[in-house]
Design a protein around this motif. Sequence first.
Motif, PDB file in Angstrom:
ATOM      1  N   ASN A   1       0.817  -1.219   0.000  1.00  9.67           N
ATOM      2  CA  ASN A   1       0.000   0.000   0.000  1.00  9.67           C
ATOM      3  C   ASN A   1       0.846   1.263   0.000  1.00  9.67           C
ATOM      4  O   ASN A   1       0.377   2.334  -0.376  1.00  9.67           O
ATOM      5  CB  ASN A   1      -0.921   0.015   1.228  1.00  9.67           C
ATOM      6  N   SER A   2       2.113   1.138   0.446  1.00  6.47           N
ATOM      7  CA  SER A   2       2.960   2.323   0.566  1.00  6.47           C
ATOM      8  C   SER A   2       4.391   1.990   0.164  1.00  6.47           C
ATOM      9  O   SER A   2       5.146   1.414   0.954  1.00  6.47           O
ATOM     10  CB  SER A   2       2.931   2.835   2.021  1.00  6.47           C
ATOM     11  N   PRO A   3       4.757   2.350  -1.107  1.00  7.98           N
ATOM     12  CA  PRO A   3       3.884   2.924  -2.136  1.00  7.98           C
ATOM     13  C   PRO A   3       3.027   1.844  -2.766  1.00  7.98           C
ATOM     14  O   PRO A   3       3.385   0.652  -2.718  1.00  7.98           O
ATOM     15  CB  PRO A   3       4.893   3.485  -3.143  1.00  7.98           C
ATOM     16  N   PRO A   4       1.911   2.211  -3.390  1.00 12.19           N
ATOM     17  CA  PRO A   4       1.052   1.212  -4.017  1.00 12.19           C
ATOM     18  C   PRO A   4       1.794   0.471  -5.130  1.00 12.19           C
ATOM     19  O   PRO A   4       2.372   1.086  -6.021  1.00 12.19           O
ATOM     20  CB  PRO A   4      -0.105   2.046  -4.596  1.00 12.19           C
ATOM     21  N   SER A   5       1.828  -0.869  -5.043  1.00 15.33           N
ATOM     22  CA  SER A   5       2.510  -1.671  -6.061  1.00 15.33           C
ATOM     23  C   SER A   5       2.021  -3.108  -5.962  1.00 15.33           C
ATOM     24  O   SER A   5       1.468  -3.517  -4.935  1.00 15.33           O
ATOM     25  CB  SER A   5       4.032  -1.625  -5.881  1.00 15.33           C
TER      26      SER A   5
ATOM     27  N   VAL B   1      -3.422   0.307 -12.088  1.00 13.42           N
ATOM     28  CA  VAL B   1      -4.495   1.180 -11.588  1.00 13.42           C
ATOM     29  C   VAL B   1      -4.888   0.885 -10.144  1.00 13.42           C
ATOM     30  O   VAL B   1      -5.075   1.812  -9.348  1.00 13.42           O
ATOM     31  CB  VAL B   1      -5.741   1.055 -12.499  1.00 13.42           C
ATOM     32  N   TYR B   2      -4.995  -0.378  -9.779  1.00 18.35           N
ATOM     33  CA  TYR B   2      -5.626  -0.711  -8.506  1.00 18.35           C
ATOM     34  C   TYR B   2      -4.681  -1.286  -7.452  1.00 18.35           C
ATOM     35  O   TYR B   2      -5.094  -1.474  -6.295  1.00 18.35           O
ATOM     36  CB  TYR B   2      -6.755  -1.716  -8.751  1.00 18.35           C
TER      37      TYR B   2
ATOM     38  N   PRO C   1     -10.297  -1.368  -1.220  1.00 17.87           N
ATOM     39  CA  PRO C   1     -10.648  -1.805   0.140  1.00 17.87           C
ATOM     40  C   PRO C   1     -10.093  -3.165   0.528  1.00 17.87           C
ATOM     41  O   PRO C   1      -9.602  -3.331   1.653  1.00 17.87           O
ATOM     42  CB  PRO C   1     -12.183  -1.813   0.122  1.00 17.87           C
ATOM     43  N   TRP C   2     -10.175  -4.164  -0.364  1.00 17.77           N
ATOM     44  CA  TRP C   2      -9.680  -5.480  -0.012  1.00 17.77           C
ATOM     45  C   TRP C   2      -8.194  -5.421   0.335  1.00 17.77           C
ATOM     46  O   TRP C   2      -7.747  -5.958   1.341  1.00 17.77           O
ATOM     47  CB  TRP C   2      -9.886  -6.456  -1.176  1.00 17.77           C
ATOM     48  N   SER C   3      -7.417  -4.765  -0.506  1.00 16.45           N
ATOM     49  CA  SER C   3      -5.976  -4.708  -0.288  1.00 16.45           C
ATOM     50  C   SER C   3      -5.640  -3.997   1.020  1.00 16.45           C
ATOM     51  O   SER C   3      -4.839  -4.484   1.818  1.00 16.45           O
ATOM     52  CB  SER C   3      -5.296  -4.001  -1.468  1.00 16.45           C
ATOM     53  N   ARG C   4      -6.247  -2.851   1.251  1.00 16.61           N
ATOM     54  CA  ARG C   4      -5.923  -2.068   2.448  1.00 16.61           C
ATOM     55  C   ARG C   4      -6.271  -2.822   3.724  1.00 16.61           C
ATOM     56  O   ARG C   4      -5.515  -2.823   4.692  1.00 16.61           O
ATOM     57  CB  ARG C   4      -6.635  -0.722   2.399  1.00 16.61           C
ATOM     58  N   LYS C   5      -7.418  -3.485   3.722  1.00 17.12           N
ATOM     59  CA  LYS C   5      -7.864  -4.164   4.935  1.00 17.12           C
ATOM     60  C   LYS C   5      -7.119  -5.478   5.169  1.00 17.12           C
ATOM     61  O   LYS C   5      -6.879  -5.871   6.310  1.00 17.12           O
ATOM     62  CB  LYS C   5      -9.378  -4.396   4.870  1.00 17.12           C
TER      63      LYS C   5
ATOM     64  N   SER D   1     -13.402 -11.926   2.426  1.00 17.83           N
ATOM     65  CA  SER D   1     -13.639 -10.488   2.241  1.00 17.83           C
ATOM     66  C   SER D   1     -14.944 -10.035   2.873  1.00 17.83           C
ATOM     67  O   SER D   1     -15.092  -8.873   3.254  1.00 17.83           O
ATOM     68  CB  SER D   1     -13.629 -10.137   0.756  1.00 17.83           C
ATOM     69  N   ASN D   2     -15.939 -10.935   2.993  1.00 20.10           N
ATOM     70  CA  ASN D   2     -17.200 -10.559   3.631  1.00 20.10           C
ATOM     71  C   ASN D   2     -17.018 -10.253   5.107  1.00 20.10           C
ATOM     72  O   ASN D   2     -17.870  -9.611   5.722  1.00 20.10           O
ATOM     73  CB  ASN D   2     -18.224 -11.689   3.481  1.00 20.10           C
TER      74      ASN D   2
END
Length: 387
Positions: A65-69, A89-90, A95-99, A111-112
């Motif tokens: 996530n930091s940096p996004p890659s 792009v994503y 949300p899935w990645s960050r959480k 993911s639910n």
Amino acid sequence: MQNDQGPTFPSDHNAPAEWEVLNALIGEIYDSVLHPESWNETLARITSTLCPLSWEAAFILWESNSPPSARFVAATGLAAGVQEIYTAVYAGNHPWSRKLMRYGNGSVVDSNDIITRDEFLETEFFRNFLAPWGIDRMIAVLLDKRGSERLGLMLPGPGDRDVERLKRGLRVLAPHMQRAMRISDRLATLDLAAGAARAATDAAPFAIFSLDDQLNILSANSRAVRYEKRGFIRTAHDRFAFNHPPSQKQLLDLVKSEAPTGVAFQALGPSGAECPVLVARVTRQSAQQLGGVRLGASLIVTLGSAPGETPVVEIDRVAQWFGLTPAEARLAVALAAGDTVQDYAALRAVSVNAVRFLLKGIFRKTGATTQAQLVALIARLPGPGDG
């Protein structure tokens, strides 16, 4: 074709039939350690064996996530261009990645459980990227972490299917996948280290052998073969030996020594040519393996002297006999050993013209007019012990 419930497993999680399927997958996971190119096929086997209908995609990737890659390690069932779009792009920015980044290694995450389905359906990630494929749910296994990156196995699909069997199977497979990834990293590191060591020894201007206590050759660099061709050594049945009996005795005496030590001497070839030798007795390396301990090298043997691979004793003798400078003597001995002017120029990183200039001085001092005459003169010189 798969049915809506995926492969038929007994309802009892400990039933032999289910364990047989999972054991087969575990075997494929460890096979992929030795054959990384088979990871895509292993993922395809996992999806076809454990996933419900329409859960056909799976991928392993490093993501930050930091940096996004994002870097895909393996994938199956993904449409063309998906990896490129996701990475550009994503990656690390939905949300899935960050959480998922909050979970520990070995976790099997639905993911639910980290965002409600209604909330997810409102995200740009779903509406602009996943909606065309009907994907709104993902089961993930967190495998490893390296700095800000996390390695995960991701299995996305439509959320209206029963994924309990998939999650149950992944809980069994997760620790094996973690071990497999770590073993794969270790093997890759060892391969790189071994490759660098081979490159370094091949770049050395002399031969290098590593031997065990029985004089079996464990490794040798690319220059080793020339010393066998010149008759200094023999390597029949991958065992090392000097053709010169006194040299062989010094080697065998060193084998009997228990403490690390070394010896330097001049080995003789069949024509009386000399070759400087350095043999080091080293602390024997060992490595644990299944079934016991594997022993490594206990002797390191080097032959030749850099650059030019000609014995210093021989160079000094030729220099003194004909009154040559050290540079002229090195060239004369190299030519007598079979090198060409071009070979010597390349070895010394000088121009051919510079070597020819040295050769003129040698001709003048020795009285030779051709290289053949020069070689004959050097061949007729008295040996080091002659009067």
